[in-house]
Design an enzyme around this catalytic site. Structure first.
Site, short mmCIF file in Angstrom:
data_model
loop_
_atom_site.label_atom_id
_atom_site.label_comp_id
_atom_site.label_asym_id
_atom_site.label_seq_id
_atom_site.Cartn_x
_atom_site.Cartn_y
_atom_site.Cartn_z
N LYS A 1 17.03 9.17 -36.62
CA LYS A 1 18.36 8.55 -36.69
C LYS A 1 18.30 7.03 -36.78
CE LYS A 1 19.77 12.68 -36.69
NZ LYS A 1 19.79 13.30 -38.03
N GLU B 1 27.45 -3.23 -29.86
CA GLU B 1 27.85 -2.44 -31.02
C GLU B 1 29.37 -2.33 -31.00
OE1 GLU B 1 25.65 1.53 -32.20
OE2 GLU B 1 27.51 1.99 -31.14
N ARG C 1 20.61 19.56 -45.41
CA ARG C 1 20.63 21.04 -45.50
C ARG C 1 22.07 21.47 -45.78
NH1 ARG C 1 23.51 21.65 -40.87
NH2 ARG C 1 23.01 20.18 -39.21
#
Lengths: 172, 519
Positions: free
Chosen positions: B145, B228, B320
């Protein structure tokens, strides 16, 4: 002749009531006006006191699964009251009469020291608005009654104790 | 229409006639037999497309599993051995050996299990089989990630703005303020919510930085922190992309998956009410840009966080097929598994972006065997009766049937209900109706909970964000049972209980009849 069922963690007593127009059911002490139609394949229409409920029923062992109005419920058949009382006594290995469910003592018919025959009434209890007679499961001697008339008790409480066999023989 | 014309003798390739009239041909990998390295509803779903494409399917199952819809719908079955069923589905070596023995041409991983394992994709290729999915390299990149975020940011796409203290501690306060409030201070080495601080105004910043640094040091032995942008109640928007070997990349619009419990999606829909035409174009082209930058191939999903102010940020990319892919199939009319297979065998995407259009609205509800009243904990049991909804606007992808055991071995998702409507309102009312028709008796499910979500006024209004389930907790709790209904259920149960009925029926007619009970 009540049967004990459990739904959403709460127990209820159901007993058939024989009436002139057929059999009714007494649920939690209240006679329930009931009719139903079997549509086949596990589908039924139940009518209770004027309300209509389409339901889907499937059973597995002691469990009855009912789907109604988008919700599913599991109802567990605990057993007939008599059977419960019998099982609560734990067979012959125990001398205690154990309360199958919480309730109130209506009447105490024997006192400590009384001789009782198998099947003779020791006390009468009321649970879920239904009276149940608690009888002796063998011939013997009442050693002690642990509750009094009007008093309450929890599920699993010991209501009365019979004298064990040895003492019984001595006394007899 | 694509037709096989000639099979090369030396290799697993064939020449296909692309256009019967012009005689245009292309060599593609031969694919006649595909192993589905999965179970449950997704194995059933993949097998269905394989059958439609005239290919043979090979399924896998652990020796302890009985017959399931997934084992019944495949042409061949490989029985896996191993101590635990779940370990067997993760046993790449055993699965690949089985695939070789059965002369499998390709492997479809589905979702979960080995679907995002770069080594499995790599080994499949090394053994000369086709992996129906992206390259091992891109699976690896997007699987990390932090690397994925850095990659996406470096390529010039939006990730949520952040500043690291370490870069220049003296200017950290100013740099943080520049991100804007509310802010989230996080420990660089953090996790599990520890050492996180939400800062709502500049006056609290200095104190919070001190606190966060102290906690980072104490909890993780690493005082590095970063700030953040904190997005309150975001929507979860994802974009379906599909790319071929030649570098063509298309998007199949968005899915909104904001309704989540325990950080897992339970209701998904497409299109999202939160996107207008302009924002949809922006977010979809950003997704395509990311896929192209990553040299992506096959089906993938780029997940974004959409803030209430319309700003959106890259969250992660799933390399996927997604659980919720049917909502996209329903409104675009495309079979995503078929496209995956065609791309994997070397075909180029023959449709243009403009040709992919959506029609109507689709909602997916995931049916789980779980106890919604006890923190959605998984439930087990045997399904004594199963009723699936039937309607032309319904798709029901299920991995279980009457008699199936729901065990603790696997994810407790039983099935997915996907409902189509011309409008969102129609899709909602049809979903509620279909959920109420569906029943899985024998095990607790979230079916009733799902219908309370979909029927909730806030859901109907489109007020969906990741805080939905927590915010409407009280409304979503089951209603208390009326005493009349309780008596009905108990009476119905008593009459269905053999012991009770035998007792009642021991009494002669006319007493022994209530209604028209038949045995």
């Amino acid at each position: 002749m009540g049967y004990l069922f459990e739904l959403l963690g709460e127990q209820s007593v159901i007993e058939p009531v024989y009436q002139e127009e057929g059999i009714g059911l007494r649920v939690d002490g209240r006679i329930t006006d009931l009719d139903f139609k079997d549509l086949g394949g596990g589908e039924f229409i139940f009518e209770v006191e004027g309300d209509i409920y389409p339901v889907r029923i499937a059973t597995s062992g002691d469990s009855v699964f009912i789907h109604s109005e988008g919700e599913s419920y599991e109802i567990l058949a605990i057993n007939s009251l008599e059977k419960v009382v019998e099982e609560a006594r734990g067979g012959s290995s125990s001398d205690s009469l154990i309360a199958p469910m919480p309730g109130v003592v209506i009447r105490v018919e024997k006192k400590a020291g009384d001789l009782v025959k198998r099947g003779e009434t020791i006390l009468v209890i009321e649970s879920m608005k239904l009276q149940t007679v608690v009888t002796s499961f063998r011939d013997g001697l009442v050693r002690s009654i642990l509750v009094e008339e009007g008093g309450g008790f929890e599920k699993g409480s010991v209501l009365a104790v019979l004298a064990s066999d040895e003492i019984e023989e001595d006394q007899l | 229409m694509i037709m096989f014309a000639k099979r090369d003798q030396e290799a697993a390739f064939a020449t296909i006639i692309l256009d019967g009239l012009s005689g245009q041909t292309r060599r593609v990998r031969l694919m006649e037999k595909v192993l589905i390295a999965n179970r449950g509803e997704i194995a059933v779903r993949i097998a269905k497309t394989l059958r439609g494409m005239d290919m043979k399917s090979v399924g896998i199952a652990h020796e302890y599993e009985g017959e399931t819809p997934a084992t019944r719908c495949v042409d061949e079955l490989i029985v896996l051995r191993g101590d635990s069923p779940i370990a067997a589905y993760l046993d790449a070596k055993q699965i690949l050996e089985g695939a070789r023995e059965r002369d499998v041409d390709a492997i479809h991983p589905g979702y979960g299990f080995l679907s995002e394992n770069p080594n499995f994709a790599r080994s499949t290729r090394e053994l000369g089989m086709t992996y129906i999915g992206p390259s091992p390299e891109v699976i690896e990149l997007m699987g990390d990630k932090i690397l994925a975020r850095e990659f996406v940011s470096k390529e010039g796409f939006r990730i949520s703005p952040s500043e690291e203290e370490e870069e220049d501690p003296l200017s950290f306060k100013e740099r943080s303020e520049a991100i804007g409030f509310p802010l989230l201070l996080k420990a660089a080495a953090g996790g599990g919510g520890k050492g996180m601080h939400i800062v709502r105004s500049a006056k609290d910043l200095v104190g919070a930085i001190e606190l966060a640094k102290g906690e980072a040091e104490r909890y993780f032995g690493d005082g590095r922190i970063y700030a953040e942008r904190y997005i309150e109640n975001p929507r979860h928007i994802e974009v379906q992309v599909m790319a071929d070997k030649a570098g063509n990349c298309l998007h199949f619009f968005e899915r909104e998956c904001s309704i989540q419990r325990r950080f897992q999606k339970i209701v998904e829909e497409s299109p999202s009410l939160a996107l207008d035409k302009k924002l949809r174009r922006k977010i979809c082209s950003e997704a395509v840009g990311i896929a192209i930058a990553a040299k992506y191939e096959n089906a993938g999903t780029i997940e974004f966080i959409l803030a209430p102010d319309g700003e959106f940020y890259f969250l992660e990319m799933n390399t996927r097929l997604q659980v919720e892919h049917p909502v996209t199939e329903m409104i675009t009319g495309r079979d995503l598994v078929e496209l995956q297979i065609r791309i994997a065998r070397g075909e180029e995407l023959s449709i243009a972006q403009e040709e992919i259009k959506t029609k109507g609205h689709a909602i997916e509800c995931r049916v789980y065997a779980e106890d919604v009243e006890h923190d959605f904990s998984p439930c087990i049991g045997r399904l004594v009766d199963v009723r699936e909804p039937v309607a032309e606007f319904v798709r029901f992808d299920s991995g279980v049937a009457k008699g199936s055991d729901v065990s603790a071995d696997f994810d407790p998702m039983l099935a997915k209900l996907i409902v189509y409507g011309e409008t969102r309102e129609e899709a909602i009312s049809r979903s509620v109706e279909s959920l109420k028709q569906t029943s899985f008796l024998g095990v607790n499910t979230n079916l009733a909970y799902l219908s309370r979500i979909v029927a909730h006024p806030a859901f109907v209004k489109g007020e969906t964000d990741t805080g939905f389930v927590a915010r409407h907790k009280l409304d979503l709790a089951p209603k208390e049972l009326s005493t009349k209904k309780r008596r009905m259920l108990l009476a119905a149960a008593a009459l269905s209980n053999r012991d009770f009925r035998e007792r009642v029926e021991a009494v002669p007619e006319p007493y022994a009849s209530i209604g028209d009970w038949s045995n």
